[in-house]
Motif scaffolding. Structure first.
Motif, short mmCIF file in Angstrom:
data_model
loop_
_atom_site.label_atom_id
_atom_site.label_comp_id
_atom_site.label_asym_id
_atom_site.label_seq_id
_atom_site.Cartn_x
_atom_site.Cartn_y
_atom_site.Cartn_z
N LEU A 103 7.29 7.79 -4.97
CA LEU A 103 6.10 6.97 -4.98
C LEU A 103 6.25 5.85 -6.00
CD1 LEU A 103 3.42 9.80 -4.85
CD2 LEU A 103 4.55 8.63 -2.96
N VAL A 104 5.62 4.75 -5.72
CA VAL A 104 5.72 3.59 -6.60
C VAL A 104 4.35 3.28 -7.14
CG1 VAL A 104 6.39 1.19 -6.74
CG2 VAL A 104 7.65 2.73 -5.26
N SER A 105 4.22 3.20 -8.47
CA SER A 105 2.93 2.95 -9.09
C SER A 105 3.15 2.42 -10.48
CB SER A 105 2.13 4.26 -9.17
OG SER A 105 2.66 5.08 -10.19
N ASN A 154 -2.77 -3.12 -11.53
CA ASN A 154 -3.85 -3.46 -12.46
C ASN A 154 -4.98 -4.19 -11.73
OD1 ASN A 154 -2.80 -2.31 -14.76
ND2 ASN A 154 -1.68 -4.16 -15.38
N GLN A 155 -4.62 -4.89 -10.65
CA GLN A 155 -5.62 -5.61 -9.86
C GLN A 155 -6.32 -4.69 -8.86
OE1 GLN A 155 -3.85 -9.11 -7.98
NE2 GLN A 155 -2.42 -9.31 -9.70
N GLY A 156 -5.74 -3.50 -8.63
CA GLY A 156 -6.35 -2.55 -7.70
C GLY A 156 -5.48 -2.16 -6.54
N PHE A 157 -4.28 -2.73 -6.45
CA PHE A 157 -3.38 -2.33 -5.36
C PHE A 157 -2.89 -0.90 -5.58
CE2 PHE A 157 -3.32 -6.83 -4.63
CZ PHE A 157 -2.97 -7.00 -3.29
N GLN A 158 -2.57 -0.25 -4.47
CA GLN A 158 -1.99 1.09 -4.52
C GLN A 158 -0.99 1.19 -3.39
OE1 GLN A 158 -4.64 4.64 -4.73
NE2 GLN A 158 -3.67 5.23 -2.81
N PHE A 159 0.23 1.63 -3.72
CA PHE A 159 1.30 1.61 -2.73
C PHE A 159 1.68 2.98 -2.20
CE2 PHE A 159 1.86 -2.39 -5.03
CZ PHE A 159 1.93 -3.28 -3.97
N SER A 196 7.14 4.63 15.34
CA SER A 196 6.85 4.97 13.95
C SER A 196 5.43 4.59 13.56
CB SER A 196 7.85 4.27 13.01
OG SER A 196 7.73 2.86 13.14
N ARG A 197 5.05 4.98 12.34
CA ARG A 197 3.76 4.63 11.75
C ARG A 197 4.03 4.03 10.39
NH1 ARG A 197 -0.06 9.04 14.17
NH2 ARG A 197 -1.55 8.52 12.55
N TRP A 198 3.18 3.12 9.94
CA TRP A 198 3.38 2.52 8.62
C TRP A 198 2.03 2.12 8.01
CZ3 TRP A 198 4.91 0.47 13.28
CH2 TRP A 198 4.31 -0.71 13.69
N GLY A 199 2.02 2.07 6.69
CA GLY A 199 0.79 1.76 5.97
C GLY A 199 0.91 0.46 5.21
N THR A 200 -0.19 -0.30 5.16
CA THR A 200 -0.23 -1.57 4.43
C THR A 200 -1.52 -1.63 3.63
OG1 THR A 200 -1.14 -2.66 6.40
CG2 THR A 200 1.24 -2.84 6.03
N VAL A 201 -1.56 -2.52 2.62
CA VAL A 201 -2.70 -2.57 1.71
C VAL A 201 -3.07 -4.02 1.42
CG1 VAL A 201 -1.22 -2.48 -0.35
CG2 VAL A 201 -3.60 -1.70 -0.49
N GLY A 202 -4.35 -4.24 1.17
CA GLY A 202 -4.85 -5.52 0.71
C GLY A 202 -5.96 -5.29 -0.30
N VAL A 203 -6.08 -6.18 -1.29
CA VAL A 203 -7.10 -6.04 -2.33
C VAL A 203 -7.74 -7.40 -2.58
CG1 VAL A 203 -7.53 -5.53 -4.77
CG2 VAL A 203 -5.99 -4.07 -3.45
N SER A 204 -9.07 -7.42 -2.64
CA SER A 204 -9.79 -8.66 -2.90
C SER A 204 -11.24 -8.32 -3.22
CB SER A 204 -9.73 -9.58 -1.67
OG SER A 204 -10.51 -10.75 -1.86
N ASP A 205 -11.97 -9.28 -3.79
CA ASP A 205 -13.41 -9.07 -3.95
C ASP A 205 -14.15 -9.43 -2.66
OD1 ASP A 205 -13.13 -11.80 -3.99
OD2 ASP A 205 -13.94 -12.09 -6.00
N ASN A 206 -13.38 -9.81 -1.63
CA ASN A 206 -13.92 -10.11 -0.30
C ASN A 206 -13.28 -9.15 0.69
OD1 ASN A 206 -14.02 -11.31 2.39
ND2 ASN A 206 -14.82 -13.14 1.40
N ILE A 207 -14.07 -8.32 1.34
CA ILE A 207 -13.52 -7.29 2.21
C ILE A 207 -12.75 -7.88 3.40
CG2 ILE A 207 -15.63 -7.05 3.59
CD1 ILE A 207 -15.02 -4.05 3.79
N ILE A 208 -13.18 -9.06 3.87
CA ILE A 208 -12.46 -9.70 4.97
C ILE A 208 -11.08 -10.14 4.51
CG2 ILE A 208 -12.51 -11.52 6.70
CD1 ILE A 208 -14.69 -9.41 7.01
N ASP A 209 -11.00 -10.69 3.31
CA ASP A 209 -9.71 -11.14 2.78
C ASP A 209 -8.78 -9.95 2.54
OD1 ASP A 209 -7.82 -13.01 1.71
OD2 ASP A 209 -8.40 -12.35 -0.30
N ALA A 210 -9.32 -8.85 1.99
CA ALA A 210 -8.50 -7.66 1.76
C ALA A 210 -7.97 -7.11 3.09
CB ALA A 210 -9.31 -6.59 1.03
N SER A 211 -8.83 -7.12 4.10
CA SER A 211 -8.41 -6.66 5.43
C SER A 211 -7.36 -7.59 6.02
CB SER A 211 -9.62 -6.59 6.36
OG SER A 211 -10.62 -5.74 5.84
N TYR A 212 -7.55 -8.88 5.82
CA TYR A 212 -6.58 -9.88 6.30
C TYR A 212 -5.20 -9.64 5.70
CZ TYR A 212 -4.11 -14.37 6.11
OH TYR A 212 -3.16 -15.34 6.16
#
Length: 527
Positions: free
Chosen positions: A328-330, A368-373, A490-506
């Motif tokens: 794991l990477v953190s 530190n910004q809230g990302f989690q891998f 296969s299956r894979w996971g991706t992440v986004g972080v923002s104070d705007n939920i649309i931007d994080a989803s984007y």
């Protein structure tokens, strides 16, 4: 030393768990899988209790199993009814199973309060039910319900109930911790005493209400039990049953009591995940042996050690149960984590390369910004490739707009997304509607890009999770979006972080599409 026989009751006791139900087709599929796994007995259900179980026993007759025996479950005859006149007994025989398992009362309290008969009458219905069944089926197993509680309350009578079963010449007597309240030292002492009075082979059926079902089952084997009942993933009523996904490797790899072959044991994780999938439940990532996190390492010191000697932080080799080591990477990561992940993704990275340190610092800043891998390894791989300059440029998003419109108070909002993408020298301007703004944005992205990359039609969004990160800012809080995507391979996971939920989803959507294209491009190059 007798071989331990595994008796799976996922299809009967497991379905008594909250939120679990299987179709007949699901039950047949699970039975075939359990047979491949090397399970010795598969309890298909209680044919006298519902039409679905009757249908299962009809369907399973048409399936050629390799070695597993199909067991039907029921109870002793009713008081004041002869075995041959008891509907439950007749239905068990009519199901034509290989084995019949019935339960009877071991606890004098239950005899008096639940059955409301005399203690002597209870002994009679145990014995003559089993005698009658032995005349009509090749193998009969007796489950001594509430045996350990009954023994603690009245050991002499509890043992009498076992003698009534033994006198019927049953093939196995299973001691049940039905309420799940017994502890391993109690199991050991009681079984030792039972073996002084009963020569019939003994089994164990443990529930997990004290978090001891696996420990109690293994203790029972250590003290002479040769038959272990349980379920895949520990499914079962209340807190569940003994988990065969933990019991099988413990017996085979740790106690030198092999109950599966090496090849069968390597199918354990697949079996676990298949049952979760058919039950429509999210797998428990922290489940021992077969969970995603069972052999996952996060601290840099741990990673450095397992790369030299895996046994430093792994109690078995994960491959033996079909699992694998995950790094794991953190923000706890060291260079060892980065190098291990690079190797996993077939990325050539040198420990002395300054890029390694750059990636490490980038990860720590992002977290530190809230990302989690941990659940977004695809985003992590893309980040590494960007740092190394090896990420192929497939497309650019020039801009997007998402609009939500609610025309009337009682109507559902209408979501529409407009997006501009650039592929090569061409610009595509597309709009799409969706169920909510994120769904609309996903549709618009695909609509724009599928003209250039038709393989994106194979890709599906499988899961979407939103977490508001604690920042004390109310509706202006930081939002983390985790997306799981997949195709036929296969299956894979991706992440986004923002104070705007649309931007994080984007962000997470863009990474998901980018990763799909990277994987397909790499596969095409190999061909």
């Amino acid at each position: 030393m007798s071989q331990i026989r595994l008796y799976d009751t996922t299809l009967r006791d497991g379905t008594q768990a909250e939120d679990i139900s299987f179709l007949v087709a699901d039950k047949v599929r699970i039975a075939e899988m359990l047979d491949d796994l090397g399970i010795h007995y598969i309890e298909g259900g209680w044919p006298g209790s519902n039409p679905k179980d009757i249908a299962f026993f009809k369907e399973i007759r048409n399936i050629s199993l390799k070695q597993a025996k199909i067991a039907a479950f029921g109870s002793t005859r009713r008081a004041r009814v002869k075995p041959e006149d008891d509907d439950n007994i007749r239905t068990l025989i009519q199901a034509e199973p290989d084995t019949i398992t019935i339960f009877g009362k071991s606890w004098d309290f239950h005899v008096r309060e639940a059955l409301r008969i005399s203690l002597e009458q209870n002994l009679e219905l145990i014995n003559d039910s089993l005698v009658y069944l032995k005349q009509h089926v090749g193998e009969v197993i007796y489950d001594a319900e509430h045996f350990f509680d009954g023994y603690k309350a009245n050991p002499a009578y509890a043992l009498q109930t076992l003698k009534a079963a033994a006198d019927a010449d049953v093939d196995c007597i299973v001691l049940c911790d039905t309420n799940g309240g017994s502890l391993p030292f109690e199991i050991a002492d009681i079984i030792d005493d039972v073996r002084k009075h009963i020569s019939t082979p003994l089994g164990i059926h443990a529930h997990n209400d004290s978090e001891c079902a696996v420990a109690n089952s293994l203790t029972a084997v250590e003290h002479g039990a040769v038959h272990v009942q349980g379920t895949i993933n520990g499914f079962g009523e209340r807190c569940g049953n003994a988990n065969l996904c933990s019991i099988a490797p413990a017996l085979t790899l740790k106690m030198n009591r092999p109950c599966m072959t090496e090849d069968q044991l390597r199918q354990l994780r697949i079996a676990s995940r298949t049952v979760y999938e058919l039950a429509n439940l999210v797998p428990n990532k922290h489940q021992p042996y077969v969970g995603n996190s069972a052999f996952a390492h996060k601290g840099g010191v741990h990673v450095s050690a397992i790369q030299r000697h895996p046994e430093t932080y792994e109690h078995i080799r994960p491959e033996k149960v079909g699992n694998l080591t995950r790094v794991l990477v953190s923000d706890l990561s060291g260079r060892s984590n980065i190098l291990a992940k690079a190797e996993q993704f077939n990325i050539d990275l040198d420990s002395k390369d300054p890029v390694t340190q750059e990636i490490l610092e980038t990860i720590k800043n992002l977290e530190n910004q809230g990302f989690q891998f941990e659940g977004a390894e695809a985003s992590f791989e893309l980040m590494m490739r960007r740092a190394l300059g090896t990420l192929r440029h497939f497309f650019s998003v020039l801009g997007f707009r998402v609009i939500d419109t609610k025309r009337h108070g009682d109507d559902n909002p209408l979501s529409e997304a407009t997006i501009q993408v650039k592929v090569g020298g061409k610009i595509e301007h597309t709009a799409a509607e969706g169920r909510g703004p994120v769904n609309a944005l996903d549709h618009a992205l695909r609509k724009a890009l599928e003209k250039f990359y038709p393989q994106l039609k194979q890709m599906k969004l499988l899961d979407y999770k939103v977490r508001v990160l604690p920042a004390g800012r109310g509706t202006a809080s930081i939002t983390r979006v985790l997306i799981e995507s997949g195709d036929k391979n296969s299956r894979w996971g991706t992440v986004g972080v923002s104070d705007n939920i649309i931007d994080a989803s984007y962000q997470a959507l863009i990474d998901a599409i980018q990763y799909k294209l990277v994987q397909d491009y790499a596969a095409d190059k190999k061909e």
